[in-house]
Write a protein that holds these residues in place. Sequence first.
Motif, PDB file in Angstrom:
ATOM      1  N   GLU A   3       3.930  56.102  18.844  1.00 13.98           N
ATOM      2  CA  GLU A   3       3.328  54.778  18.667  1.00 13.98           C
ATOM      3  C   GLU A   3       2.177  54.521  18.325  1.00 13.98           C
ATOM      4  O   GLU A   3       1.616  55.288  20.334  1.00 13.98           O
ATOM      5  CB  GLU A   3       4.388  54.070  18.720  1.00 13.98           C
ATOM      6  CG  GLU A   3       3.241  52.537  18.728  1.00 13.98           C
ATOM      7  CD  GLU A   3       4.350  51.270  19.329  1.00 13.98           C
ATOM      8  OE1 GLU A   3       4.904  50.752  20.338  1.00 13.98           O
ATOM      9  OE2 GLU A   3       5.607  50.622  18.491  1.00 13.98           O
ATOM     10  N   ASN A  60       9.635  52.417  11.799  1.00 16.39           N
ATOM     11  CA  ASN A  60       8.928  51.750  13.089  1.00 16.39           C
ATOM     12  C   ASN A  60      10.339  50.788  13.702  1.00 16.39           C
ATOM     13  O   ASN A  60      10.895  50.678  13.028  1.00 16.39           O
ATOM     14  CB  ASN A  60       7.886  50.591  12.410  1.00 16.39           C
ATOM     15  CG  ASN A  60       6.388  51.467  11.858  1.00 16.39           C
ATOM     16  OD1 ASN A  60       5.833  51.600  12.741  1.00 16.39           O
ATOM     17  ND2 ASN A  60       6.525  51.674  10.892  1.00 16.39           N
ATOM     18  N   LEU A 108       1.579  51.085  14.983  1.00 13.76           N
ATOM     19  CA  LEU A 108       2.377  51.704  13.291  1.00 13.76           C
ATOM     20  C   LEU A 108       3.014  53.026  14.165  1.00 13.76           C
ATOM     21  O   LEU A 108       1.945  54.129  15.759  1.00 13.76           O
ATOM     22  CB  LEU A 108       1.395  51.927  12.281  1.00 13.76           C
ATOM     23  CG  LEU A 108       0.838  50.869  11.536  1.00 13.76           C
ATOM     24  CD1 LEU A 108       0.519  51.559  10.903  1.00 13.76           C
ATOM     25  CD2 LEU A 108       2.518  49.491  11.593  1.00 13.76           C
TER      26      LEU A 108
END
Length: 255
Positions: A23, A47, A32
């Motif tokens: 991430e 995600n 993201l």
Amino acid sequence: MKGILLIIAVVCTFSAFGQDSFEYKCPDGQKLTFRKTSPVDVEVARNIRKPYDYVNIVIPSQITIKGTTYTVSAIGDAFQDYTWLKTVVIPNTVVSIGDMAFKGCTGLTQIIIPESVKSIGRWAFEFCTMLKTVEIPNSTIEIKDFAFEGCTTLKSVKLGSSVQVIGRGAFRYCSRLVEFKGLRPEIIMGADVFFQCAFSSENKNTKGDPFEQFAKKYIVPRLKEWQKKREFETTAQYMTRVTKENQDKKLMSYC
């Protein structure tokens, strides 16, 4: 002390999920998930955030992790069913919008596909029911199966000059689609591309429009044939076929 501060900054920038996924906190503050696809490329991956965490997204063209800079070259199944998502800015480094990338993003009101995207994946924008117009750039070669299926408010599509393939059911059930520009006879089209689209009596294009001509010549004569196929049955037909009694009989046949 400087070394300690540097380590803290890096930890705050990204969180590793595995050897190839992590991430990343983008410049606009959004977090993201990315996945490495090559030594120099990443794609936006599925995600882990809640759907309401994403409303307006700007995807960066590059990200830097531990001193290595990666190009964001693809979007995977990143935002499937993120119903709060309204707008997305896609960088011109992206060459592929993957399968189910924005499937079920019912709040997505517009999408600008950059002049770098070569392929739009299966179900990429399926059931994006707020999209009203779509412009496919000149860079795009293939629109895969069911890419825009069920975009029920989609009214206008403009194809780029390089599109060679439109997959099966790509615009199926786009019930308000009345304008389709750039369609050419040499484009390879799968079955039922325009099934249940508003292109015949509801077509408001001027007489002689290439899309209207194509629809009358190729699509309209095949409508009844397509409607006979069970996999393209209407909701009413489905409800008639799939009754509790029929399902009980089917279950008993397996016992």
